[in-house]
Each structure stands twice: as structure tokens, then as C-alpha cells.
Motif scaffolding. Structure first.
Motif, short mmCIF file in Angstrom:
data_model
loop_
_atom_site.label_atom_id
_atom_site.label_comp_id
_atom_site.label_asym_id
_atom_site.label_seq_id
_atom_site.Cartn_x
_atom_site.Cartn_y
_atom_site.Cartn_z
N GLY A 74 0.77 -1.07 -0.05
CA GLY A 74 -0.09 -0.01 0.12
C GLY A 74 0.99 1.19 0.05
N TRP A 75 2.32 1.26 0.35
CA TRP A 75 2.73 2.40 0.74
C TRP A 75 3.30 2.74 -0.76
CZ3 TRP A 75 6.57 4.26 4.74
CH2 TRP A 75 5.99 4.02 5.78
N ILE A 76 3.44 2.00 -1.98
CA ILE A 76 3.89 2.60 -3.02
C ILE A 76 3.03 2.62 -4.38
CG2 ILE A 76 6.35 1.73 -2.67
CD1 ILE A 76 5.81 -0.40 -4.97
N ASN A 77 1.66 2.38 -3.83
CA ASN A 77 0.57 2.01 -4.79
C ASN A 77 0.36 3.26 -5.47
OD1 ASN A 77 -1.49 0.65 -5.80
ND2 ASN A 77 -3.17 1.91 -4.81
N ASP A 78 0.48 4.66 -4.80
CA ASP A 78 -0.11 5.96 -5.28
C ASP A 78 1.25 6.79 -5.72
OD1 ASP A 78 -2.82 5.46 -5.51
OD2 ASP A 78 -2.95 6.06 -3.37
N THR A 79 2.51 6.27 -5.67
CA THR A 79 3.63 7.01 -6.04
C THR A 79 3.69 7.22 -7.40
OG1 THR A 79 5.06 4.98 -6.03
CG2 THR A 79 4.78 5.89 -3.81
N PRO A 80 4.56 8.38 -7.89
CA PRO A 80 4.51 8.66 -9.37
C PRO A 80 5.24 7.47 -9.96
CG PRO A 80 4.93 10.33 -8.01
CD PRO A 80 4.93 9.42 -6.98
N GLU A 81 6.13 6.71 -9.31
CA GLU A 81 6.73 5.76 -10.33
C GLU A 81 6.11 4.61 -10.31
OE1 GLU A 81 9.63 8.22 -7.61
OE2 GLU A 81 7.63 7.07 -7.09
N ASN A 82 5.05 4.13 -9.48
CA ASN A 82 4.26 3.01 -9.60
C ASN A 82 3.16 3.43 -10.62
OD1 ASN A 82 3.34 0.32 -8.49
ND2 ASN A 82 1.44 1.46 -8.47
N ARG A 83 2.73 4.44 -10.51
CA ARG A 83 1.69 5.02 -11.40
C ARG A 83 2.25 5.20 -12.83
NH1 ARG A 83 -0.16 8.92 -7.66
NH2 ARG A 83 1.15 10.43 -8.72
N ALA A 84 3.56 5.46 -13.24
CA ALA A 84 4.02 5.45 -14.35
C ALA A 84 4.37 4.14 -15.16
CB ALA A 84 5.50 6.32 -14.35
N ALA A 85 4.54 3.26 -13.93
CA ALA A 85 5.00 1.85 -14.69
C ALA A 85 3.62 1.00 -14.88
CB ALA A 85 5.47 0.88 -13.49
N LEU A 86 2.56 1.55 -14.80
CA LEU A 86 1.18 1.16 -14.87
C LEU A 86 0.65 1.78 -16.12
CD1 LEU A 86 -0.35 0.45 -11.35
CD2 LEU A 86 1.14 -1.26 -12.83
N GLN A 87 1.22 2.86 -16.71
CA GLN A 87 0.71 3.62 -17.83
C GLN A 87 0.34 3.05 -18.89
OE1 GLN A 87 3.15 7.18 -18.52
NE2 GLN A 87 1.22 8.41 -17.80
N ASN A 88 1.10 2.11 -19.21
CA ASN A 88 0.85 1.42 -20.80
C ASN A 88 1.78 0.28 -20.79
OD1 ASN A 88 3.72 2.22 -21.58
ND2 ASN A 88 2.99 4.34 -21.56
N ILE A 89 1.50 -0.59 -21.99
CA ILE A 89 2.10 -1.91 -22.14
C ILE A 89 3.61 -1.66 -22.46
CG2 ILE A 89 2.03 -3.87 -23.71
CD1 ILE A 89 -0.74 -3.29 -24.65
N SER A 90 4.09 -0.79 -22.74
CA SER A 90 5.56 -0.33 -22.71
C SER A 90 6.12 -0.41 -21.32
CB SER A 90 5.92 0.75 -23.87
OG SER A 90 7.15 0.84 -23.61
N ALA A 91 5.58 0.25 -20.60
CA ALA A 91 5.93 0.64 -19.10
C ALA A 91 5.95 -0.65 -18.42
CB ALA A 91 5.24 1.67 -18.57
N LEU A 92 4.97 -1.53 -18.59
CA LEU A 92 4.63 -2.78 -18.13
C LEU A 92 5.98 -3.93 -18.46
CD1 LEU A 92 0.92 -3.13 -17.97
CD2 LEU A 92 2.27 -2.73 -15.95
N ASN A 93 6.16 -3.78 -19.71
CA ASN A 93 7.06 -4.59 -20.22
C ASN A 93 8.55 -4.30 -19.56
OD1 ASN A 93 6.50 -6.61 -22.32
ND2 ASN A 93 5.51 -4.99 -23.40
N ASP A 94 8.97 -3.03 -19.43
CA ASP A 94 10.16 -2.62 -18.96
C ASP A 94 10.18 -3.15 -17.56
OD1 ASP A 94 10.70 -1.40 -21.28
OD2 ASP A 94 10.15 0.82 -20.48
N ALA A 95 8.98 -3.04 -16.79
CA ALA A 95 8.81 -3.68 -15.40
C ALA A 95 9.16 -5.00 -15.19
CB ALA A 95 7.67 -2.97 -14.53
N CYS A 96 8.49 -5.72 -16.18
CA CYS A 96 8.86 -7.17 -16.18
C CYS A 96 10.46 -7.44 -16.57
CB CYS A 96 8.00 -7.80 -17.39
SG CYS A 96 8.07 -9.42 -17.54
N ARG A 97 10.71 -6.85 -17.39
CA ARG A 97 12.42 -7.20 -17.98
C ARG A 97 13.26 -6.80 -16.54
NH1 ARG A 97 13.61 -2.66 -21.32
NH2 ARG A 97 14.05 -1.68 -19.27
N ASP A 98 12.95 -5.58 -15.99
CA ASP A 98 13.70 -5.28 -14.83
C ASP A 98 13.49 -5.95 -13.33
OD1 ASP A 98 14.84 -3.52 -16.57
OD2 ASP A 98 13.60 -1.62 -15.87
#
Length: 309
Positions: free
Chosen positions: A8-32
Motif C-alpha cells: 500500500g505504500w507505493i501504490n499511489d507513488t509517481p513511479e508506480n503509476r508511471a509503470a502502470l501507464q501503458n504496455i511498454s512501461a509494463l514490459n520494462d517493469a517485467c524485464r527489470d
């Protein structure tokens, strides 16, 4: 040591929101191998969690719902109870359904394993960390110390002033600071009272001759213990029709440092239902090895040792 946080601590952080923004960002999160959070919307009949990722649907399969689920050492309530709450996860892969819609396959278990290896296993007694209260029992409070990994805070380690139930100090969802008290066979026990100040720090908030607010904690044949702060209680003279749990107005008759005594006179008591406030901490560091509650001139020394032996 990298910091991991309660769910719950990171759910509303800018970094978390950015990672959920689009498929490309989700792919990056998966890779990293990035740990993300999203709100669990549904737990289906097979106890798979459906998670809102914003740009697509995410699924945490039952066996990936938590450490111990696959082995049978953790009950399914650990999954079911996350519905409508944030859950942490790592993205393991993507799959298409029959209509060509992408779904992200997630693992909460993998996030917890990473947290355990990189953070929890490196903790030692005396470390001060963030935690979030998850549920309360008569014997203590359970707290999330990172990615949904739970540790126990026993009732006698919550405060110096004794309480009947942890709900007198905490509410579920409250964010607190805790100290690693012990680690035995992988089980972590926490403490809290050492962060609430010494006897001297607490008594400095009061003066003889003042009338202040308190909470009746116990009624004994020789007097009534009244809590002035979570780490300070005084003894009042006996008075009829006083029961534990009542609010009290008390006159401070005297303060005796050498005996750690605060003598009180009860002016009035009344019933009052209250919601616990966030704790006030006197210590702001990230580690404590030795805590001395008693003042230097006290006849008795009260010490907590945290340093590993």
C-alpha cells in the motif's frame, strides 16, 4: 540495504503509476524485475486474484498469491483478504486470450521472495523499520514489514503502560515504526515501546500541580494506575466507582524521579470511546542497540538490549 515497504505504500507513488501507464512501461517493469502495486478487484472461485493495472488486466494465480501458499503453510485467507486492497507483485509474463486481449501474469510470491532475500533476511535485532498494522489479536498486533510479509508485535512490547488489547493503541491500516526484537527460526518478533521515550522524556511533559488527562488502566487494592502517556503511568489514591478504560482528570501531586513515581489524585472519571491516535515517537534513528527507560538517578535500572550477541 534496499528498503522495502508494507503493501500500500507505493501504490499511489509517481513511479508506480508511471509503470502502470501503458504496455511498454509494463514490459520494462517485467524485464527489470520491478516490484509494483495494484488494487486487487476480485478473488475468483479458484482463489486467483484479479488486479487492476490500469492499462490491462493482471492475474495473480493462486499458487503465486503469497509465500507459503504453494507449500500449504499459509492459508488462502492471505489471498482472499487482499480483495479491495493494494497488492504487491512482479510481472512474470503476458498472455493473449481468445480475442487477442493481453493479460499480465503476476506473482506476489516472487515479490515477497525478493523482499525476503534482499531486505528481511538482512535485518538484525535493533533495526528500526516501517510497518503497517494488518490485524489485532488479544496477545498482540500483526504488522506488514515489507511486501505483505508479516511479523508479530506482542502486546507487552507495544508500550510501557500496560493495555488489555492492542486496539487501545492501534487501528488496522495504521503506519508505525517498529524495532526488530528477535529473529528465531525465521520468525520475526517486533518491539515498539522503546520508540515512545524514556521515563524522563515522558515525565518532562508534566509538572506537579497540574491537572491533566489520563486513562485508567488498572484498579488495585492499594491504588489506581492512570496512564498519562503510552510510556508513563502514575498511581492515584483509591476512589469509588472507577473502572479500567475510563478517561480521567487527574491532579499531579508529586513527581519522584529516583523512584520513577508520579503520585496522582483523581478529580473525575467518565466513559468515552476514542480512536487511537498515531504514536508519538521520541527516537528518529534507524537503529537502537540499548534502550534505558529509567532515569540516571533511579534506584532501579530498566534496560532493553537489542544488540546481537
Amino acid at each position: 540495504m534496499f528498503d522495502y515497504y508494507p503493501e500500500g505504500w507505493i501504490n499511489d507513488t509517481p513511479e508506480n503509476r508511471a509503470a502502470l501507464q501503458n504496455i511498454s512501461a509494463l514490459n520494462d517493469a517485467c524485464r527489470d524485475g520491478q516490484i509494483l502495486e495494484g488494487r486487487a478487484l476480485i478473488c475468483d472461485s479458484s482463489h486467483n486474484l484479479l488486479v487492476d493495472l490500469g492499462c490491462m488486466k493482471g492475474i495473480i494465480p493462486h499458487d503465486e498469491g503469497a509465500l507459503g501458499i504453494r507449500e500449504g503453510t499459509v492459508r488462502d485467507i492471505a489471498i482472499i483478504s487482499r480483495v479491495n486492497r493494494p497488492v504487491c507483485f512482479m510481472i512474470t509474463s503476458f498472455q493473449k486470450d481468445s480475442e487477442g486481449h493481453l493479460t499480465a501474469l503476476l506473482s506476489r510470491r516472487a515479490a515477497q521472495e525478493k523482499c525476503m532475500e534482499e531486505y528481511v533476511k538482512k535485518l538484525t535485532p535493533g533495526d528500526i523499520i516501517n510497518a503497517r498494522i494488518t490485524h489485532l489479536e488479544s496477545f498482540g498486533a500483526f504488522a506488514d514489514i515489507g511486501c505483505g510479509i508479516i511479523a508479530l508485535l506482542p502486546i507487552d512490547a507495544i508500550s510501557v503502560s500496560r493495555i488489555d488489547h492492542p486496539r487501545e493503541r492501534f487501528t488496522v491500516g495504521m503506519d508505525v515504526k517498529v524495532i526488530i526484537k528477535s529473529i528465531e527460526n525465521g520468525r520475526i518478533t517486533l518491539s515498539h515501546k522503546e520508540l515512545l521515550g524514556t521515563w524522563a522524556e515522558n515525565v518532562a511533559m508534566f509538572k506537579a500541580g497540574e491537572t491533566v488527562a489520563g486513562i485508567v488502566r488498572s484498579v488495585e487494592p492499594y491504588g489506581i494506575f492512570v496512564e498519562l502517556s503510552p510510556n508513563l503511568a502514575g498511581l492515584a489514591e483509591t476512589k469509588e466507582d472507577v473502572v479500567p478504560g475510563q478517561q480521567a482528570s487527574v491532579y499531579i501531586k508529586s513527581i519522584i524521579s529516583s523512584r520513577m513515581k508520579v503520585k496522582l489524585v483523581i478529580i473525575d472519571t467518565f466513559d468515552y470511546s476514542y480512536r487511537p491516535a498515531a504514536p508519538r515517537y521520541f527516537y528518529s534513528g534507524n537503529r537502537i542497540d540499548r534502550f534505558v527507560y529509567s532515569p540516571p538517578d533511579s534506584e532501579k535500572e530498566i534496560v532493553t538490549e537489542f544488540a546481537s550477541k
